[in-house]
Write a protein that holds these residues in place. Structure first.
Motif, PDB file in Angstrom:
ATOM      1  N   ARG A  61       0.847  -1.185   0.000  1.00  0.00           N
ATOM      2  CA  ARG A  61       0.000   0.000   0.000  1.00  0.00           C
ATOM      3  C   ARG A  61       0.886   1.239   0.000  1.00  0.00           C
ATOM      4  NH1 ARG A  61      -4.547   2.491   4.128  1.00  0.00           N
ATOM      5  NH2 ARG A  61      -2.711   2.992   5.379  1.00  0.00           N
TER       6      ARG A  61
ATOM      7  N   GLN B 291      -3.635   0.928  -2.986  1.00  0.00           N
ATOM      8  CA  GLN B 291      -3.531  -0.462  -2.540  1.00  0.00           C
ATOM      9  C   GLN B 291      -3.254  -1.321  -3.761  1.00  0.00           C
ATOM     10  OE1 GLN B 291      -3.713  -1.883   0.625  1.00  0.00           O
ATOM     11  NE2 GLN B 291      -3.088  -3.746  -0.452  1.00  0.00           N
TER      12      GLN B 291
ATOM     13  N   TYR C  30      -4.090   7.049  -1.194  1.00  0.00           N
ATOM     14  CA  TYR C  30      -3.495   5.722  -1.084  1.00  0.00           C
ATOM     15  C   TYR C  30      -3.599   4.972  -2.413  1.00  0.00           C
ATOM     16  CZ  TYR C  30      -4.344   6.771   3.859  1.00  0.00           C
ATOM     17  OH  TYR C  30      -4.382   7.370   5.095  1.00  0.00           O
TER      18      TYR C  30
ATOM     19  N   SER D  43       1.284   5.381   0.103  1.00  0.00           N
ATOM     20  CA  SER D  43       0.622   6.554   0.658  1.00  0.00           C
ATOM     21  C   SER D  43       1.266   7.808   0.088  1.00  0.00           C
ATOM     22  CB  SER D  43       0.752   6.592   2.184  1.00  0.00           C
ATOM     23  OG  SER D  43       0.172   5.453   2.778  1.00  0.00           O
TER      24      SER D  43
END
Length: 123
Positions: A18, A81, A79, A20
């Motif tokens: 993930r 993912q 984000y 950020s």
């Protein structure tokens, strides 16, 4: 305005990461945010974007169904993912901000860029 991307690393094929991207020093919630990537020897390519409200997202065909973009406007953070990673996902991933209200998949639609975070997927 500064964009700080993080979360990259080395992962085996089939794994997840993930990413950020924190935005500081300027507005966030009213802007479209995007992710791009650039593999060695290749041009920067669009990965995904998310509109200011978070309800509208768009993905490159190469990542559709595997990657999910989201945002937390309270944290000024977007984000990415990434699931079911493949070796061909190996690249430096960049977050970027766009003031356009249109569909924004070209790099020149974005006016502020982060520094990039490296994702390496081993086979």
């Amino acid at each position: 305005v500064q964009l700080q991307a993080s979360g990259g690393g080395l992962v085996q094929a089939g794994g997840s990461l993930r990413l950020s991207c924190v935005v500081s020093g300027g507005p966030f919630s009213t802007y479209t945010m995007g992710w791009f990537r650039q593999a060695p020897g290749k041009e920067r390519e669009f990965v995904a974007f998310i509109k200011w409200g978070g309800a509208s997202t768009y993905y490159a065909d190469s990542v559709k169904g595997r990657f999910t973009i989201s945002r937390d406007n309270a944290k000024n953070t977007v984000y990415l993912q990434m699931n079911s990673l493949k070796p061909e996902d190996t690249a430096v991933y960049y977050c970027a901000r766009s003031s356009s209200i249109m569909v924004v998949t070209a790099a020149n639609d974005y006016d502020v860029w982060g520094q990039g975070t490296l994702v390496t997927v081993s086979s």
